[in-house]
Design a protein around this motif. Sequence first.
Motif, PDB file in Angstrom:
ATOM      1  N   PHE A  22       3.288  29.649 -26.245  1.00  0.00           N
ATOM      2  CA  PHE A  22       3.006  28.411 -25.514  1.00  0.00           C
ATOM      3  C   PHE A  22       3.610  27.269 -26.319  1.00  0.00           C
ATOM      4  N   ASN A  23       3.756  26.120 -25.709  1.00  0.00           N
ATOM      5  CA  ASN A  23       4.199  24.938 -26.449  1.00  0.00           C
ATOM      6  C   ASN A  23       3.113  24.551 -27.442  1.00  0.00           C
ATOM      7  N   LEU A  24       3.508  24.176 -28.662  1.00  0.00           N
ATOM      8  CA  LEU A  24       2.526  23.683 -29.617  1.00  0.00           C
ATOM      9  C   LEU A  24       1.834  22.464 -29.021  1.00  0.00           C
ATOM     10  N   TYR A  38      -3.236  25.078 -29.037  1.00  0.00           N
ATOM     11  CA  TYR A  38      -2.316  26.074 -29.581  1.00  0.00           C
ATOM     12  C   TYR A  38      -1.556  25.452 -30.751  1.00  0.00           C
ATOM     13  N   VAL A  39      -1.595  26.130 -31.903  1.00  0.00           N
ATOM     14  CA  VAL A  39      -1.061  25.576 -33.143  1.00  0.00           C
ATOM     15  C   VAL A  39      -0.262  26.625 -33.922  1.00  0.00           C
ATOM     16  N   LYS A  40       0.416  26.150 -34.957  1.00  0.00           N
ATOM     17  CA  LYS A  40       1.091  27.036 -35.907  1.00  0.00           C
ATOM     18  C   LYS A  40       0.454  26.820 -37.274  1.00  0.00           C
ATOM     19  N   THR A  58       0.627  21.630 -36.433  1.00  0.00           N
ATOM     20  CA  THR A  58       0.440  22.689 -37.411  1.00  0.00           C
ATOM     21  C   THR A  58      -0.946  22.485 -38.013  1.00  0.00           C
ATOM     22  N   VAL A  59      -1.486  23.544 -38.602  1.00  0.00           N
ATOM     23  CA  VAL A  59      -2.814  23.457 -39.210  1.00  0.00           C
ATOM     24  C   VAL A  59      -2.802  24.009 -40.618  1.00  0.00           C
ATOM     25  N   VAL A  60      -3.696  23.451 -41.431  1.00  0.00           N
ATOM     26  CA  VAL A  60      -3.984  23.952 -42.771  1.00  0.00           C
ATOM     27  C   VAL A  60      -5.497  23.919 -42.929  1.00  0.00           C
ATOM     28  N   GLY A  86      -1.562  30.440 -33.037  1.00  0.00           N
ATOM     29  CA  GLY A  86      -2.866  30.824 -32.502  1.00  0.00           C
ATOM     30  C   GLY A  86      -3.598  29.601 -31.967  1.00  0.00           C
ATOM     31  N   TRP A  87      -4.851  29.820 -31.594  1.00  0.00           N
ATOM     32  CA  TRP A  87      -5.676  28.777 -30.984  1.00  0.00           C
ATOM     33  C   TRP A  87      -6.766  28.340 -31.948  1.00  0.00           C
ATOM     34  N   VAL A  88      -7.042  27.041 -31.997  1.00  0.00           N
ATOM     35  CA  VAL A  88      -8.200  26.530 -32.739  1.00  0.00           C
ATOM     36  C   VAL A  88      -9.045  25.699 -31.784  1.00  0.00           C
ATOM     37  N   GLN A  89     -10.329  25.809 -31.946  1.00  0.00           N
ATOM     38  CA  GLN A  89     -11.255  25.115 -31.063  1.00  0.00           C
ATOM     39  C   GLN A  89     -11.447  23.670 -31.511  1.00  0.00           C
TER      40      GLN A  89
END
Length: 158
Positions: A22-24, A38-40, A58-60, A86-89
């Motif tokens: 999916f698109n970020l 949706y993130v990387k 992006t996530v850390v 993946g997905w983060v809530q």
Amino acid sequence: MPVSTSNLIGVALGNTDTEAQFNLGTVVNLDDGGQAVYVKAASTVATYAAVSVLVDDTVVPLTTTNAAASKAVGFAQASIASAYYGWVQLGGKPRVSVLVGCQPSVPLFTTSTAGSLDDATVTGGLVAGLVATTSAASASAVTCIAGYPHIATGVVGF
């Protein structure tokens, strides 16, 4: 784990991908009243970790040190390996990693432990819009109520 109620085919909140599906920044509604994005992963994210969602989606894992760079705070309901998608809530009733003795119904703050929150006051680390629903007898993941949490800046006393 909540499920998507959006009409987007292929959304599976517990799955991770080696290539973007999916698109970020794609956001879906969830059956617990929240949303997920949706993130990387820029580095490995553990299951139930609080994450800093950066401007490029992006996530850390969230820490007091990187909190100021967050555009939002999210919660990984499944682990995401570095460079995976993946997905983060963002809202609803996610499970969240907290430190031992964290109390319910009080403000939560960032810590030096990557991805874990606590109720101990940290200047510049208030995660506004998030409370735990139960106490943590040990360092664990507890259910929280999240109203699109973010790092509160400029709040007197925090």
